[in-house]
Scaffold this motif. Structure first.
Motif, PDB file in Angstrom:
ATOM      1  N   GLU A  58      -3.414  22.893  19.640  1.00 16.45           N
ATOM      2  CA  GLU A  58      -3.162  23.579  18.370  1.00 16.45           C
ATOM      3  C   GLU A  58      -3.332  22.654  17.173  1.00 16.45           C
ATOM      4  O   GLU A  58      -3.664  23.104  16.072  1.00 16.45           O
ATOM      5  N   LYS A  62     -10.526  22.965  14.011  1.00 15.40           N
ATOM      6  CA  LYS A  62     -10.648  24.421  13.957  1.00 15.40           C
ATOM      7  C   LYS A  62     -12.016  24.835  14.512  1.00 15.40           C
ATOM      8  O   LYS A  62     -12.826  25.492  13.847  1.00 15.40           O
ATOM      9  N   SER A  63     -12.272  24.451  15.732  1.00 17.07           N
ATOM     10  CA  SER A  63     -13.552  24.711  16.395  1.00 17.07           C
ATOM     11  C   SER A  63     -13.326  24.578  17.896  1.00 17.07           C
ATOM     12  O   SER A  63     -12.200  24.329  18.347  1.00 17.07           O
ATOM     13  N   ARG A  66     -11.249  21.604  19.715  1.00 11.42           N
ATOM     14  CA  ARG A  66      -9.813  21.543  20.016  1.00 11.42           C
ATOM     15  C   ARG A  66      -9.602  21.543  21.536  1.00 11.42           C
ATOM     16  O   ARG A  66      -8.544  21.130  22.029  1.00 11.42           O
ATOM     17  N   LEU A  87     -13.437  29.216  17.447  1.00  7.50           N
ATOM     18  CA  LEU A  87     -12.238  29.705  16.779  1.00  7.50           C
ATOM     19  C   LEU A  87     -12.556  30.947  15.950  1.00  7.50           C
ATOM     20  O   LEU A  87     -12.106  31.095  14.822  1.00  7.50           O
ATOM     21  N   GLU A 229      -9.849  30.496  23.836  1.00  3.71           N
ATOM     22  CA  GLU A 229      -9.462  31.061  22.538  1.00  3.71           C
ATOM     23  C   GLU A 229      -8.743  32.391  22.685  1.00  3.71           C
ATOM     24  O   GLU A 229      -7.750  32.651  21.988  1.00  3.71           O
TER      25      GLU A 229
END
Length: 418
Positions: A58, A62-63, A66, A87, A229
């Motif tokens: 987390e 932001k892709s 992660r 994401l 995701e």
């Protein structure tokens, strides 16, 4: 199979430890190989995972990066220029659920990726692996979306690209590949002809990384990020049902692999889930094998508007059958007319414009519900993997202005029946 001249003997591919044959289990060291030397079965990546925590994921990029500790990529993968896909949003689709008669429904909308399809995920992983393996040119045979993603990723990384496509590909997908100014080659044949040509060229050009040929084991792992995701966006839990479009079949098998890995690592409770496959009737060899109770998938010649799914000899077909049967799912196919209606249904209920592959997914879900194969009471996720702007020709004769009127309020009122 390809061995790259000048490639290093050890590779930084994160948790990946070996390549393992899906048929006989024989393992080889990490390398640019895709077929087992013992039985010619397909190779896939085997891992030694460390401790992985939800909090670390987390806190990551932001892709898809992660999830880098679950992928065959180096820990510094995000430091190299790449398209940073993933994401994408998971949409609670209440209006579509009502139209289909389903209690709870989500749409995984992968049209938000850099080139507007899930292929950005697999290409990003393939590029990261290809860099480690010593390649210098990114290449692929493609039905369209992969062409876009490969050309864009190569441009972003400063690599050359070689992309092979059937000459009958949709014009939008041709243009949205050519704009990146790589080497785009149209071939007089269908995708299976193009794929055979790519395999031949991969053997001749040692520094060309054909993402879905000689680095396919790494490339295919990118599809796991869809599963990761979905689970994370659902609050770290698995859906009860998922409907996945089938082209080569790799996406479906890797979504299943991703769900299983999350459970094995304790990132989610390993609750049961069912996997459903979706094909267009004009190219439905896996659906036909499933319905006939066969374990072998017989090749077909594609004839469908869903060109991104038009692979007549799907490499992962037998493994799709295994996954669907093991999870108590099903495989169904739908006509081109149903595909168009699926596109329109998703657009008018949820404001999401999908390409033909997404139309296949929506229409198949509808058919599975109507035939009682998909449980309308179970949490269900539909994978929408590409943008409708790429396949405008599929709908151009079915939609348009409701009326053409003079520039007056009275004319508009008349057209609306007010």
């Amino acid at each position: 199979m390809t061995t790259t001249v000048g490639a290093p003997t050890t590779f930084d591919l994160g948790p990946a430890r070996a390549l393992s044959c899906r048929e006989c289990g024989h393992e080889i060291p990490l390398a640019p190989e895709f077929a087992c030397a013992e039985c010619f079965g397909p190779l896939e990546v085997a891992y030694s995972f460390g401790t992985i925590r939800r909090a670390d994921i987390e806190a990551g990029p932001k892709s898809i990066w992660r999830y880098r500790d679950l992928l065959p990529v180096p820990s510094d993968v995000d430091s190299h220029p790449n398209t940073q896909p993933g994401l994408t949003r998971l949409v609670r689709a209440d209006r579509l659920a009502a139209a289909l008669g389903v209690k709870s429904l989500w749409v995984k909308d992968d049209t938000g990726n850099p080139t507007h399809s899930f292929k950005d995920r697999v290409v990003a992983v393939a590029l990261a692996a290809a860099r480690q393996l010593g390649f210098r040119v990114l290449a692929c045979p493609s039905t369209g979306n992969l062409a876009n993603a490969t050309a864009a990723a190569a441009a972003r990384a400063g690599w050359e690209s070689v992309v092979l496509i059937p000459k009958s590909l949709e014009k939008a997908k041709i243009l949205t590949t050519a704009v990146y100014d790589g080497a785009l080659i149209a071939v007089d044949g269908n995708y299976d002809d193009v794929n055979r040509l790519a395999t031949e060229l991969a053997a001749e050009h040692e520094d060309w990384a054909f993402v879905n040929v000689n680095v396919r084991p790494y490339y295919a792992e990118g599809s796991k990020t869809l599963a990761y995701e979905v689970a994370e966006q659902l609050g770290w839990r698995l859906p009860e049902q998922v409907v996945v479009p089938i082209a080569s079949g790799a996406q479906l098998t890797k979504v299943d692999k991703g769900f299983r890995e999350l459970g094995e690592l304790g990132l989610v409770d390993p609750t049961p889930y069912r996997v459903f496959g979706a094909q267009a009737t004009g190219c439905s060899p896996v659906s036909a094998a499933y319905k006939a109770g066969h374990d072998v998938v017989q090749p077909v010649r594609p004839d469908t508007i869903a060109r991104s799914l038009a692979i007549g000899a799907p490499a992962d077909g037998p493994y799709v059958l295994d996954v669907v049967r093991r999870t108590n799912g099903a495989i169904e196919d739908v006509t081109d007319e149903e595909v168009v209606e699926g596109i329109r249904l998703l657009a008018r209920t949820e404001g999401i414009f999908t390409e033909t592959a997404g139309g296949v997914t929506v229409a198949t879900a509808k058919k599975l519900i109507e035939t009682g194969k998909l449980d309308p009471e179970a949490d269900t996720v539909l994978l929408i993997t590409g943008d409708g702007l790429k396949t405008l020709d599929a709908v151009e004769n079915h939609i348009g202005p409701r009326a053409t009127v003079a520039p007056s309020a009275a004319a508009v009122h008349e057209a609306l029946g007010l």
